[in-house]
Write a protein that holds these residues in place. Structure first.
Motif, short mmCIF file in Angstrom:
data_model
loop_
_atom_site.label_atom_id
_atom_site.label_comp_id
_atom_site.label_asym_id
_atom_site.label_seq_id
_atom_site.Cartn_x
_atom_site.Cartn_y
_atom_site.Cartn_z
N ASP A 127 0.89 -1.57 0.10
CA ASP A 127 -0.22 0.08 -0.29
C ASP A 127 0.79 0.84 -0.09
OD1 ASP A 127 -2.12 -1.22 -0.20
OD2 ASP A 127 -2.08 -1.10 2.29
N ALA A 128 2.07 0.91 0.99
CA ALA A 128 3.01 2.68 0.87
C ALA A 128 3.68 2.84 -0.40
CB ALA A 128 3.50 2.08 2.40
N SER A 132 2.28 0.52 -9.11
CA SER A 132 1.69 -0.15 -10.57
C SER A 132 1.48 -1.82 -10.29
CB SER A 132 2.71 -0.22 -11.84
OG SER A 132 3.57 -0.70 -11.59
N TYR A 133 0.64 -2.33 -11.36
CA TYR A 133 0.24 -3.78 -10.94
C TYR A 133 1.54 -4.32 -10.93
CZ TYR A 133 -5.18 -2.30 -11.31
OH TYR A 133 -6.08 -1.85 -11.15
N ALA A 134 2.31 -4.55 -11.76
CA ALA A 134 3.31 -4.85 -11.74
C ALA A 134 4.02 -4.76 -10.14
CB ALA A 134 4.53 -4.49 -13.02
N ILE A 139 5.51 -7.55 -5.52
CA ILE A 139 5.60 -7.85 -4.02
C ILE A 139 4.94 -8.77 -3.73
CG2 ILE A 139 4.54 -6.59 -1.21
CD1 ILE A 139 5.27 -3.84 -3.32
N ALA A 140 3.38 -9.18 -3.96
CA ALA A 140 2.56 -10.64 -4.20
C ALA A 140 3.70 -11.73 -3.88
CB ALA A 140 1.38 -10.46 -5.10
#
Length: 231
Positions: A127-128, A132-134, A139-140
Motif C-alpha cells: 500500500d505504501a 503499479s500493478y507490476a 510484492i505479492a
C-alpha cells in the motif's frame, strides 16, 4: 436345582444377553470364529436343557460370564488368560506416516506464522510503495515465496525435532524442507489454473477447491518423499 417362582422354565431374553457377553469374552481371548460358533451353540443347548430341567433363571444369570468364558476357553484350548487380560498395546504410527504428519504440522505452524507476520507487513509495504500493478504483483509473489519458505522451514524443524534421537535427524529435516518446497512449487500450477478458470473468484467454494488441490498434491509428494527418506 429346583424350579423357582421366577417364571416358567424355558429360554429367556436375558439369557441371550448373558451368552453374548460370554462370546464377547471368547472373541477378546482370540478364539477362532468357527470355535466360537460351536461353543455358543453348545452353550445355548446346555442352558436351554438346564432351564427345562428346572434351573432358575437367577441362578444361571448369577454366574459371571467372563469367568465362565475363561474357564471354558482354558478347558478347551491353551489360551493365555494373563495375556488376554492385558490392555491392547497402542497402535504404532509408521515412520513414513510420522514423517509426513510432522512435516505437515510444521508447515501449518509456519503458514500461520506467515499470516501473522509476513502478509501484514507485506500488504502494508504494498500500500505504501507499489505504484503499479507490476510492482504489486512482484510484492505479492515475494510474499508467497517467503510464506512458502517459512512453511518449509517449519516442516523441517518439526521433522528434525521429532527425530532428534536419530542419527539422521539433520538429513530427514532437510529432506522434509526440500520436499515441502517441491510440493508447493508443483501445486502452484493447478491452483493458478483453478483461479484463472473461475475468473479469480473469491467465493468460498472456489477457495476451498484450490486449498484441497494444494493439500492433495502436497500430501502425495510428501508421501513419496517419506518413502525415499526411509531408504
Amino acid at each position: 436345582m429346583s424350579r423357582t417362582s421366577g417364571g416358567s422354565a424355558g429360554w429367556h431374553p436375558r439369557l441371550t444377553a448373558w451368552v453374548d457377553r460370554v462370546e464377547g469374552r471368547w472373541r477378546a481371548l482370540g478364539v477362532a470364529e468357527a470355535e466360537r460358533v460351536r461353543w455358543r451353540r453348545d452353550l445355548v443347548v446346555d442352558l436351554a436343557q438346564a432351564r427345562l430341567d428346572g434351573a432358575a433363571l437367577g441362578e444361571v444369570l448369577a454366574v459371571d460370564p467372563v469367568r465362565f468364558a475363561d474357564d471354558v476357553a482354558t478347558a478347551q484350548a491353551p489360551y493365555d488368560m494373563e495375556v488376554a487380560r492385558r490392555p491392547a498395546p497402542p497402535r504404532q504410527v509408521s515412520p513414513q506416516r510420522a514423517f509426513v504428519m510432522l512435516a505437515f504440522a510444521g508447515a501449518l505452524v509456519g503458514g500461520l506464522l506467515s499470516l501473522l507476520t509476513v502478509y501484514p507487513v507485506g500488504l502494508t509495504l504494498m500500500d505504501a510503495f507499489a505504484d503499479s500493478y507490476a510492482q504489486e504483483g512482484l510484492i505479492a509473489l515475494t510474499l508467497h515465496v517467503l510464506a512458502g519458505l517459512l512453511a518449509a522451514t517449519g516442516g523441517a524443524v518439526f521433522v528434525g525435532f521429532g527425530h532428534r534421537d536419530s542419527g539422521s535427524s539433520r538429513r530427514l529435516a532437510l529432506t522434509a524442507g526440500g520436499g515441502l518446497l517441491a510440493a508447493g512449487a508443483l501445486a502452484v500450477g493447478p491452483a493458478v489454473a483453478i483461479a484463472r478458470a473461475s475468473g479469480y473468484s473469491t467465493q468460498a467454494s472456489t477457495m476451498t477447491l484450490e486449498v484441497l488441490v494444494v493439500v492433495a498434491i502436497c500430501a502425495a509428494v510428501m508421501h513419496a518423499v517419506a518413502r525415499l527418506a526411509a531408504r
